[in-house]
Design an enzyme around this catalytic site. Structure first.
Site, PDB file in Angstrom:
ATOM      1  N   LYS A 290      12.595 -26.915 105.230  1.00 15.36           N
ATOM      2  CA  LYS A 290      13.314 -28.192 105.280  1.00 15.36           C
ATOM      3  C   LYS A 290      12.883 -29.073 104.107  1.00 15.36           C
ATOM      4  O   LYS A 290      11.762 -28.941 103.618  1.00 15.36           O
ATOM      5  CB  LYS A 290      12.947 -28.932 106.573  1.00 15.36           C
ATOM      6  CG  LYS A 290      13.591 -28.398 107.831  1.00 15.36           C
ATOM      7  CD  LYS A 290      13.240 -29.301 109.015  1.00 15.36           C
ATOM      8  CE  LYS A 290      13.880 -28.802 110.297  1.00 15.36           C
ATOM      9  NZ  LYS A 290      15.346 -28.851 110.295  1.00 15.36           N
ATOM     10  N   ARG A 364      17.474 -21.739 118.766  1.00 11.86           N
ATOM     11  CA  ARG A 364      18.343 -20.829 119.524  1.00 11.86           C
ATOM     12  C   ARG A 364      17.699 -19.460 119.704  1.00 11.86           C
ATOM     13  O   ARG A 364      18.044 -18.729 120.615  1.00 11.86           O
ATOM     14  CB  ARG A 364      19.720 -20.748 118.848  1.00 11.86           C
ATOM     15  CG  ARG A 364      19.706 -20.183 117.473  1.00 11.86           C
ATOM     16  CD  ARG A 364      20.983 -20.506 116.712  1.00 11.86           C
ATOM     17  NE  ARG A 364      20.994 -21.881 116.197  1.00 11.86           N
ATOM     18  CZ  ARG A 364      21.996 -22.411 115.519  1.00 11.86           C
ATOM     19  NH1 ARG A 364      23.092 -21.708 115.287  1.00 11.86           N
ATOM     20  NH2 ARG A 364      21.919 -23.651 115.073  1.00 11.86           N
TER      21      ARG A 364
HETATM   22  N1  BES Z   1      15.089 -28.965 114.899  1.00 15.46           N
HETATM   23  C1  BES Z   1      16.247 -28.839 114.102  1.00 15.46           C
HETATM   24  C2  BES Z   1      17.374 -29.776 114.538  1.00 15.46           C
HETATM   25  C3  BES Z   1      17.136 -31.251 114.415  1.00 15.46           C
HETATM   26  C4  BES Z   1      17.556 -31.934 113.288  1.00 15.46           C
HETATM   27  C5  BES Z   1      16.560 -31.951 115.439  1.00 15.46           C
HETATM   28  C6  BES Z   1      17.367 -33.293 113.196  1.00 15.46           C
HETATM   29  C7  BES Z   1      16.362 -33.316 115.353  1.00 15.46           C
HETATM   30  C8  BES Z   1      16.780 -33.989 114.221  1.00 15.46           C
HETATM   31  C9  BES Z   1      16.785 -27.403 114.174  1.00 15.46           C
HETATM   32  O1  BES Z   1      15.853 -26.409 114.353  1.00 15.46           O
HETATM   33  C10 BES Z   1      17.477 -27.134 112.866  1.00 15.46           C
HETATM   34  O2  BES Z   1      16.838 -27.213 111.877  1.00 15.46           O
HETATM   35  N2  BES Z   1      18.758 -26.819 112.916  1.00 15.46           N
HETATM   36  C11 BES Z   1      19.517 -26.549 111.744  1.00 15.46           C
HETATM   37  C12 BES Z   1      20.487 -25.450 112.077  1.00 15.46           C
HETATM   38  C13 BES Z   1      21.256 -24.938 110.886  1.00 15.46           C
HETATM   39  C14 BES Z   1      20.321 -24.192 109.954  1.00 15.46           C
HETATM   40  C15 BES Z   1      22.349 -24.027 111.374  1.00 15.46           C
HETATM   41  C16 BES Z   1      20.285 -27.817 111.354  1.00 15.46           C
HETATM   42  O3  BES Z   1      20.796 -28.487 112.240  1.00 15.46           O
HETATM   43  O4  BES Z   1      20.303 -28.121 110.167  1.00 15.46           O
HETATM   44 ZN    ZN Z   2      14.963 -25.706 112.556  1.00 16.07          ZN
END
Ligand code: BES
Ligand code: ZN
Ligand code: ZN
Length: 517
Positions: A290, A364
């Site tokens: 990230k 997931r």
């Molecule tokens: N933990 C994150 C989602 C999240 C984002 C929670 C902001 C709280 C605040 C999750 O694991 C994630 O990173 N999801 C990705 C999925 C994508 C790669 C399909 C996302 O939402 O960017």
């Molecule tokens: Zn994530």
């Protein structure tokens, strides 16, 4: 670490919460909150409001207070050294429980800013006994007054903490109200204490809240509440075939934990509900790293698991007549030389293969195994999962409410209605068949991300759906925006963890047995 976390007293553990029968003239408390309705643009003085008649007239005359909805007027040293707080509820015909909640939480925050230590709320002035039970009114008043005052103080010096409100008292007029009200007070205490416990878990940073630590805390607290606890480590996960879960832990130096919390009531022949929680103690994104902006907030990625623990504790404290089994999927998501890389293919508990195309879509993966395990081994009447799953959910709903998706429309409709009882907002998104195609894999059964950026929250849910058998009713809550608020804009919480869904789903479960009949 566990002892250190648990030995820190919770904010509300030190707060005195009481109910008493008294006439309003005789209140001796430091601060008295007085709710008023409005009619024809003016404050209405109810029959019990005689002691405040002169002041209300004066405030109306100089237009300082006219009981508009959410209007709060603080009158220091109004009488005999006591402060009075006038709270506007708007027109009586427009009154709804959420209006009372909003007006009270605004008043409560204002009082904290005035460094008030002790609050009494004149519930009798609401005059709503025809419409709502005293039990419900007491519960909602206490929640609205106390939940917004939460502070995450564990790591602060005494001098840096905001002044704490030390006592909250509800005043009623009649004996029957007192009896009913005591039930509401007892429930409110349990709800508030548990929500603040969940908030503490979610706010605690990763260096103090790893998978083994959170599992230990869950075990300690659940056993105190007579919940049966089983904790698995890497060995058991491997043996049981949790290939998707383990892929997330692969890059980590800290071992994973899978916690099973089993609350079984005395009653026989009760329904079984399984609750599964995403418990990523820190989400770096893994190899699909990230960006660093606001990355600290990813300590909250275990909120789904904390929610599950909170609901289980409440079900037990409230002696609910149904079996509830909770599953916490705990690990962090780290990049390293050992970490899962994009393109890796793993096999989940139910035998389906997954092509991991983005290691940041890890929630997931742990849920896939958790859901399939719960479904197969407990044959539940309903499975609910909670997860801070997608950034797309924050884009869609902001930090105001949670997304809900699932196959049990009756329960989803019931949960939507519970907004009135709990003030918690949810919004349903569709599980359209068309999304199914988008999570099918090219080299495996499934891929863990969609093929484009559209409908991210729904596609994540469609992915989860393949790990629950078609005959099992299932609901998914995406709490990415609601579980943690970066600004203090949420109605019940300051900046940080909110304990979203804990009150909502516990209230739902407390009525589930009745509804199912
Ligand atoms: N933990 C994150 C989602 C999240 C984002 C929670 C902001 C709280 C605040 C999750 O694991 C994630 O990173 N999801 C990705 C999925 C994508 C790669 C399909 C996302 O939402 O960017
Ligand atoms: Zn994530
Ligand atoms: Zn995550």
């Amino acid at each position: 670490m566990v002892d250190k976390f648990l030995s820190q007293r919770l904010y509300t553990a030190t707060m005195k919460i009481e109910i008493q029968k008294s006439s309003l003239k005789n209140i001796k408390d430091e601060t008295l909150i007085l709710p008023f309705y409005q009619k024809n643009g003016k404050t209405v003085l109810p029959s019990q409001g005689a002691p405040f008649k002169k002041t209300v007239e004066q405030l109306s005359k100089d237009e300082s207070f006219k009981a508009d909805f959410k209007e709060v007027f603080f009158l220091p040293y109004a009488q005999g050294g006591k402060h009075w707080v006038f709270v506007g509820l708007g027109k009586k015909e427009d009154i709804r429980r959420n209006r009372i909640r909003e007006a009270l939480l605004k008043a409560s925050l204002k009082l904290r800013d005035q460094s008030v230590q002790s609050i009494t709320f004149a519930l009798s002035l609401l005059d709503l006994n025809q419409k709502y039970s005293t039990e419900a009114l007491v519960q909602l008043s206490l929640e609205s007054l106390i939940l917004p005052l939460y502070q995450f103080n564990k790591f602060k010096k005494e001098s840096k903490k905001k002044e704490e409100v030390k006592s909250v008292t509800i005043v009623v007029e009649h004996e029957e109200e007192l009896k009913e009200g005591k039930k509401g007070l007892s429930k409110a205490k349990k709800y508030i204490e548990t929500c603040n416990f969940v908030r503490d878990l979610v706010n605690t940073p990763h260096n103090e809240m790893t998978a083994p630590t959170l599992a230990e805390i869950a075990k300690t607290e659940a056993e105190k509440a007579n919940i049966k606890v089983t904790v698995w480590g890497e060995k058991e996960l491997q043996k049981e075939g949790f290939g998707a879960f383990l892929a997330v832990n692969r890059g980590s130096d800290i071992p994973p934990r899978f916690v099973i919390l089993d609350y079984t009531p005395q009653e026989k022949e009760v329904p079984t509900v399984c609750l599964v929680g995403k418990g990523i103690t820190f989400d770096t994104g893994g190899i699909s790293l990230k960006p660093s902006q606001n990355l600290d907030e990813m300590k909250m990625d275990m909120a789904g698991s904390a929610t599950v623990l909170g609901i289980l504790l409440l079900c037990s404290k409230l002696n609910l007549p149904l079996r509830v089994v909770g599953f916490m999927c705990l690990t962090n998501n780290m990049p390293s030389g050992k970490a899962t890389v994009p393109g890796d293919i793993v096999t989940a508990y139910n035998g389906k293969t997954i092509e991991i195309l983005n290691t940041d879509a890890e929630g997931r993966l742990v849920l896939a195994d958790g859901l399939a395990y719960a479904d197969k081994n407990y044959s539940p009447d309903l499975i609910i999962d909670f997860a801070t799953l997608t950034g797309a959910c924050v884009v869609a709903l902001g930090n105001v409410g949670s997304a809900i998706l699932g196959t049990d429309q009756k329960s989803i409709d019931r949960l939507k209605e519970l907004n009135c009882e709990t003030g918690e907002k949810i919004w349903q998104l569709p599980l359209w068949d068309e999304y199914d195609e988008d999570v099918k894999g090219e080299n495996a059964d499934l891929r863990n991300i969609g093929t484009d950026r559209g409908a991210g929250t729904a596609k994540a849910a469609v992915f989860l759906k393949s790990f629950v058998r078609d005959q099992t009713p299932w609901i998914h809550f995406d709490i990415a925006g609601s579980a943690y608020v970066p600004k203090p804009t949420h109605r019940y919480a300051p900046k940080g963890a909110t304990a979203a869904c804990v009150r909502l789903v516990t209230t739902f479960l407390s009525q589930y047995h009745e509804e199912a009949k």
